[in-house]
Motif scaffolding. Structure first.
Motif, short mmCIF file in Angstrom:
data_model
loop_
_atom_site.label_atom_id
_atom_site.label_comp_id
_atom_site.label_asym_id
_atom_site.label_seq_id
_atom_site.Cartn_x
_atom_site.Cartn_y
_atom_site.Cartn_z
N GLN A 112 -2.03 0.83 -1.80
CA GLN A 112 -1.71 -0.21 -0.82
C GLN A 112 -0.19 -0.33 -0.69
N VAL A 113 0.24 -1.08 0.31
CA VAL A 113 1.68 -1.26 0.52
C VAL A 113 2.10 -2.44 -0.37
N SER A 149 -5.38 -5.32 5.76
CA SER A 149 -5.44 -3.87 5.91
C SER A 149 -4.49 -3.14 4.97
N TYR A 150 -3.35 -3.75 4.70
CA TYR A 150 -2.34 -3.01 3.94
C TYR A 150 -2.17 -3.56 2.52
N GLY A 151 -2.75 -4.70 2.22
CA GLY A 151 -2.63 -5.27 0.88
C GLY A 151 -1.22 -5.69 0.55
#
Lengths: 124, 717
Positions: B114-115, B142-144
């Motif tokens: 994840q980001v 969506s990206y955490g």
């Protein structure tokens, strides 16, 4: 895919390791989905700004009011100062030469010139 | 100075610890992403997504940002143009936003599960909470992303320039972006949104205006005027006039300065190959070819003639032989003998013989002078004419009638000949007169002749026009009247009248039609092709022909109108010249960016940049002369649309007009109007207190939407 297309990586991959939900999971292929977004007008309507105190800034009330200056009228074709208005096409024009030109313009062009300043006749 | 995007994939993503924030400037035209604390964003690309079809495989692919146009030939972009996630300056299509973020994080080098970095992302002033929460949701789900902060680009730009020492703690940020322009006042280093002001005009509108104007001016080069090209033209050539009226007057007068200020864009143009006159050889070859063809035709005609002569001679011989034989045959046997040959009597054979000899003579090219020969013997030929009818037998009567007919026709012919001869004489006489006149005074004569020619040709033209149609002459009627509305010419009108009377007069009184022979003439008048039956050169036309031939003889410069007429009616394709491929930017150079100051030129009924500053100053809650003076002393212009040369001067002049006399006014251009917002955000995110300005996923779900509505970054840390 062509080698140069792959090399340049312009096509977005469908799977990213850093994403928790992939695009194909969110929007599965082959499933018809209606419009799932709201346009700005709808967004603003849903915000119900009228329920909030008017002195609180919001997207609508920060818009600038209409101008106080008298509108400078310019020739629709040339951009010169336009003292005249053609009553037939309602285009503004600067001099006789331009008048000759606008009288020879096809209606489609007249409408496009008018549409530039949002004055075209919209038939629905 | 076209903006170049940079999308090189970064490789040092893993070097940054999870607490290091990622900074995103999510602008209307460009998306910039990079690491906090750095001076340049790592990745810059146009904030657009295209979803074309790959031509070879047929699958729909996603392409983010702008790319080498050469690579786009593998994709079929006809069904989907570039799409933006923005409606005005608010993000509304989060599917597109997700593609853009995917691409941005991917190019930044994200490769973990994840980001895992805090994100500082810009938004517009007073962003609707729906858009804000959707964006937060997207980043969290969506990206955490662990935590998110939202800020306004213009504010970051102002703070950055404040740190650089360009502007003060109190001031005004005038930010003209891609789709909107904002004026945000700053008091004690904080933006005052209550007093801010937005007009929905920006660089997009300038480019669009320029594109529309140019494509209306040059409809033939529409395909050349792509969005990207016009954007380049705008950046390179557009400027803001200090005073529009006086600037445009220069152009209207065609002054020297205006000429210098006009820019010209030469489109690629290759001169069409010049038509070479045919060479000597070519002419000779063509002449030879023509000669050969003529020879062949002549040969053919000759062969035909000789074969016909042959045939006729044979027939003649046969007939002569038959007559010879007939002499030997006895009187009583003649009918039986002739029955075999097909002739009925001897006379018939003789007459056939005469006919054949005559046609043989004709074929051989000898003159048949039978008519001439008959002339002198006219009196003896028409023997029966003078004898009264009652003295003649029926056969003779018939003969007499025949002779009468022959006589009248030959006399008629004679008369016509006489007339022609007289006309010839008359013409010659006229020519002689003309010649005398010419010799007397050639100049005057020529002049008179020319006048007469023009007068006559006009007359003839006029008549022709009337005959064909009057409709084309009545100037401009927008929808070229076709069909029933068309005006009829005189002849057509007459015909219509005849038809209607014929149709409606039926049964009115006694029907006497057909009693007189002239009645039947009506049908001739009614018929459609009646219009042109009065053709044939009338007097004027004959005179015109005479004069034009005369003029041709004596005036080398004369060009006959009637001859060139039908040719010139066809629109002759003149070869395209270099000038046809010029795109001239004159008034457009400052007319287009002028809409930032006069939005109602494009139909947006709002204030221009200079007036907005006044509105903002007036909206400030804590009114005070000193405050207003302080903020006008530090006016910062930022955003891509303030790059036009002359903006600062114009803004200063405009604001001076609306502020009280003596107000100190200072307008400063941002150090880099395009990148300063990102740089400001980047420095902001490095501050120790930055984490307190962010919110995490759990906080967001705990506090709810109403909290998010009031969420506001503190810019002074």
């Amino acid at each position: 895919m062509e080698p140069e297309v792959i090399e340049s990586e312009i096509v977005l991959p469908t799977h990213f390791s850093f994403k928790k939900t992939q695009m194909y999971e969110k929007y599965p292929k082959g499933q018809a989905r209606g419009r799932h977004w709201k346009h700005l007008k709808q967004i603003i309507q849903a915000e119900n700004y009228q329920n909030y105190p008017p002195n609180e800034p919001n997207y609508v009330n920060i818009e600038s009011p209409p101008s106080m200056h008298p509108c400078k009228r310019i020739c629709d074709i040339t951009g010169f100062e336009a003292p005249y208005l053609d009553p037939r096409t309602s285009l503004r024009y600067a001099n006789a030469d331009v008048f000759k030109l606008i009288r020879s313009l096809p209606n489609e062009y007249v409408q496009r010139y008018l549409a530039l300043r949002n004055a075209a006749v919209v038939l629905k | 100075m076209p903006f170049i995007s940079q999308t090189q994939r970064q490789t040092d993503y893993h070097l940054f610890p999870p607490s290091h924030p990622i900074v995103i400037d999510n602008g209307g035209s460009y998306f910039r992403i990079g690491w906090a604390g750095e001076t340049e964003p790592r990745i810059i690309f146009r904030n657009i997504v295209q979803r074309p079809r790959h031509k070879a495989t047929g699958e729909t692919v996603t392409i983010v940002g702008d790319h080498d146009p050469a690579l786009m030939k593998y994709f079929d972009c006809t069904r989907s143009g570039p799409r933006s996630a923005f409606d005005s300056n608010v993000v509304f299509q989060f599917e597109i936003m997700e593609y853009i973020l995917d691409f941005g994080f991917d190019r930044l080098g994200a490769d973990q599960s994840q980001v895992d970095h805090p994100v500082l992302i810009t938004e517009c002033a007073c962003n609707p909470v729906q858009s804000r929460s959707k964006m937060a949701e997207l980043l969290f789900e969506s990206y955490g992303v662990p935590s998110v902060a939202f800020g306004v680009d213009a504010a970051f730009s102002y703070k950055y320039n404040q740190q650089l020492g360009f502007c003060d703690n109190d001031g005004l940020a005038i930010c003209s972006g891609f789709t909107t322009s904002h004026v945000i006042p700053f008091v004690n280093g904080e933006p005052v949104y209550e007093a801010c002001c937005r007009t929905n005009v920006g660089g997009y509108h300038v480019t669009d205006y320029l594109k529309q104007l140019l494509s209306l001016k040059y409809p033939h080069h529409m395909s050349r005027l792509t969005w990207e090209k016009v954007e380049d033209l705008k950046m390179e050539h557009c400027y803001i006039a200090l005073d529009y009226a006086s600037e445009v007057r220069l152009f209207q007068k065609g002054a020297k300065e205006a000429e210098d200020k006009t820019r010209c864009w030469q489109l690629p143009w290759t001169p069409s190959p010049a038509e070479e006159p045919p060479s000597e050889e070519e002419i000779a070859r063509k002449a030879a070819l023509k000669e050969r063809q003529g020879q062949r035709l002549r040969d053919m005609a000759e062969a035909k003639r000789s074969s016909r002569i042959n045939e006729l001679e044979n027939e003649l011989k046969g007939l002569e032989f038959l007559l010879q034989q007939l002499k030997h045959v006895e009187e009583s046997d003649i009918p039986s003998f002739l029955a075999q040959t097909g002739y009925v009597s001897k006379q018939e054979i003789e007459s056939a013989l005469v006919k054949v000899t005559q046609s043989l003579r004709k074929a051989k090219g000898e003159q048949v002078e039978s008519e001439e020969k008959t002339d002198p013997s006219a009196s003896e030929k028409y023997t029966l004419i003078d004898i009264p009818d009652n003295m003649l037998t029926p056969e003779q009567l018939k003969e007499k009638r025949k002779q009468l007919f022959l006589k009248t026709t030959s006399e008629g012919r004679q008369r016509a000949k006489q007339k022609r001869f007289e006309e010839e004489l008359e013409r010659e006489r006229q020519n002689k007169q003309d010649e005398e006149k010419r010799l007397e005074n050639p100049e005057l004569y020529l002049e008179q002749l020319r006048d007469k020619y023009t007068e006559l040709s006009e007359k003839v033209e006029q008549r022709k026009r009337l005959k064909t149609n009057g409709g084309h002459t009545n100037g401009n009627h927008v929808s070229g009247g076709v069909g029933r509305g068309e005006r009829l010419n005189a002849a057509q009108k007459e015909r219509m009248r005849l038809l209607t009377t014929a149709a409606f007069d039926r049964g009115k009184g006694e029907d006497t039609f057909g009693i007189r022979d002239e009645d039947w003439q009506l049908y001739k008048l009614m018929s459609k092709d009646n219009d042109d039956d009065d053709g044939g050169p009338d007097e004027d036309e004959a005179e015109l022909a005479r004069i034009s031939s005369r003029l041709q003889d004596i005036d080398p410069a004369f060009v006959s109108k009637t001859e060139s007429g039908p040719v010139s009616e066809i629109p002759r394709l003149h070869p395209l010249t270099k000038e046809d491929f010029h795109i001239v930017l004159g008034v457009e150079r400052f007319r287009c960016p002028e809409i930032l100051f006069h939005p109602n030129w494009i139909g947006v009924d709002q204030r221009g940049l200079d007036e907005m500053a006044g509105v903002s100053a007036r909206r400030l809650p804590s009114k005070g002369e000193s405050l207003e003076k302080r903020i006008t002393k530090s006016i910062l212009m930022t955003g891509g649309s303030c790059l036009f040369p002359g903006t600062a001067e114009r803004l200063e002049a405009g604001i001076r007009m609306i502020q009280p006399c003596g107000t100190p006014i200072r307008v400063i251009k941002a150090s880099d109007p395009i990148l300063d917002a990102w740089r400001g955000a980047s420095t902001y995110a490095t501050a120790v207190q930055f984490p307190q300005q962010t919110f995490t996923r759990s906080e967001y779900y705990e506090k709810g939407e109403d909290w998010l509505r009031r969420y506001q970054l503190r810019y002074t840390l």
